[in-house]
Scaffold this motif. Structure first.
Motif, PDB file in Angstrom:
ATOM      1  N   GLU A  87     -15.759  13.397  36.717  1.00 42.11           N
ATOM      2  CA  GLU A  87     -15.276  14.667  37.535  1.00 42.11           C
ATOM      3  C   GLU A  87     -13.608  14.555  37.455  1.00 42.11           C
ATOM      4  O   GLU A  87     -13.016  13.431  37.891  1.00 42.11           O
ATOM      5  N   LEU A  88     -13.017  15.647  37.129  1.00 45.46           N
ATOM      6  CA  LEU A  88     -11.440  15.587  37.175  1.00 45.46           C
ATOM      7  C   LEU A  88     -10.718  16.081  38.236  1.00 45.46           C
ATOM      8  O   LEU A  88     -11.400  17.144  38.920  1.00 45.46           O
ATOM      9  N   THR A  89      -9.780  15.555  38.775  1.00 45.61           N
ATOM     10  CA  THR A  89      -9.236  16.131  39.946  1.00 45.61           C
ATOM     11  C   THR A  89      -8.587  17.379  39.453  1.00 45.61           C
ATOM     12  O   THR A  89      -8.045  17.514  38.342  1.00 45.61           O
ATOM     13  N   ASP A  90      -7.929  18.172  40.419  1.00 44.36           N
ATOM     14  CA  ASP A  90      -7.073  19.323  40.117  1.00 44.36           C
ATOM     15  C   ASP A  90      -5.893  18.957  39.170  1.00 44.36           C
ATOM     16  O   ASP A  90      -5.579  19.740  38.329  1.00 44.36           O
ATOM     17  N   VAL A  91      -5.351  17.964  39.682  1.00 42.88           N
ATOM     18  CA  VAL A  91      -4.152  17.319  38.978  1.00 42.88           C
ATOM     19  C   VAL A  91      -4.322  16.979  37.461  1.00 42.88           C
ATOM     20  O   VAL A  91      -3.614  17.419  36.739  1.00 42.88           O
ATOM     21  N   LEU A  92      -5.419  16.381  37.275  1.00 46.22           N
ATOM     22  CA  LEU A  92      -5.652  15.765  36.116  1.00 46.22           C
ATOM     23  C   LEU A  92      -6.116  17.198  35.033  1.00 46.22           C
ATOM     24  O   LEU A  92      -5.735  17.135  33.981  1.00 46.22           O
ATOM     25  N   LEU A  93      -6.868  18.065  35.783  1.00 47.50           N
ATOM     26  CA  LEU A  93      -7.251  19.278  34.996  1.00 47.50           C
ATOM     27  C   LEU A  93      -5.966  19.890  34.636  1.00 47.50           C
ATOM     28  O   LEU A  93      -6.086  20.566  33.449  1.00 47.50           O
TER      29      LEU A  93
END
Length: 161
Positions: A87-93
């Motif tokens: 799952e991607l964090t909001d920052v990585l997304l």
């Protein structure tokens, strides 16, 4: 006006290397990135000025996490945690979305329609019907295995619809 061009693997590599500021190994003949797979994938829609879907870029979670961490100079462990969690964090997304936005330049050639990023669908999100049918289609496409130096591998599919 000619059709939207499919970029070469070299063009993709050079764009990503310049953007990430690090070497990127790219091999053609990778697997088609399937957003319906276990961890899903980021799906970016590129539309023309006439609002017509012309291209897609599909990035698996490992590449989205690793490129997203790389562009922000985050430690590679941040991306490895995201890959492990699937799952991607909001920052990585958000960072991966910025990379996809710049990738619109790969499709903008003289005489071809001008394309821009229209939407980025996060992993495991339901895709619109007009997009879902194209993602795994046998259309002009480039399926790449990428390895971001210091961060690790992932897969990328570039399609012209």
């Amino acid at each position: 006006m000619s059709a939207t061009p499919l970029p070469s693997a070299l063009e993709v590599r050079e764009l990503l290397e310049g953007l990430l500021g690090r070497e990127l190994e790219v091999a053609t003949g990778g697997p088609m990135v399937d957003p319906g797979g276990e961890t899903g994938a980021l799906v970016a829609e590129f539309i023309s000025d006439q609002m017509q879907l012309c291209a897609l870029v599909v990035m698996d979670v490992p590449l989205a996490a690793r490129a997203g961490a790389s562009i922000a100079l985050m430690p590679s462990q941040v991306s490895e945690n995201a890959v492990g969690d699937g799952e991607l964090t909001d920052v990585l997304l958000e960072n991966a979305g910025e990379i996809l936005n710049v990738m619109a330049s790969l499709f903008n050639a003289e005489g071809a329609p001008h394309l821009r990023l229209s939407a980025v669908h996060p992993p495991k999100a339901a895709l619109p019907n007009d997009v879902a049918g194209w993602v795994m289609a046998y259309v002009p496409r480039l399926d790449l295995e990428c390895d971001v130096s210091g961060y690790g591998p992932g897969n990328l599919s570039v399609l012209v619809v």
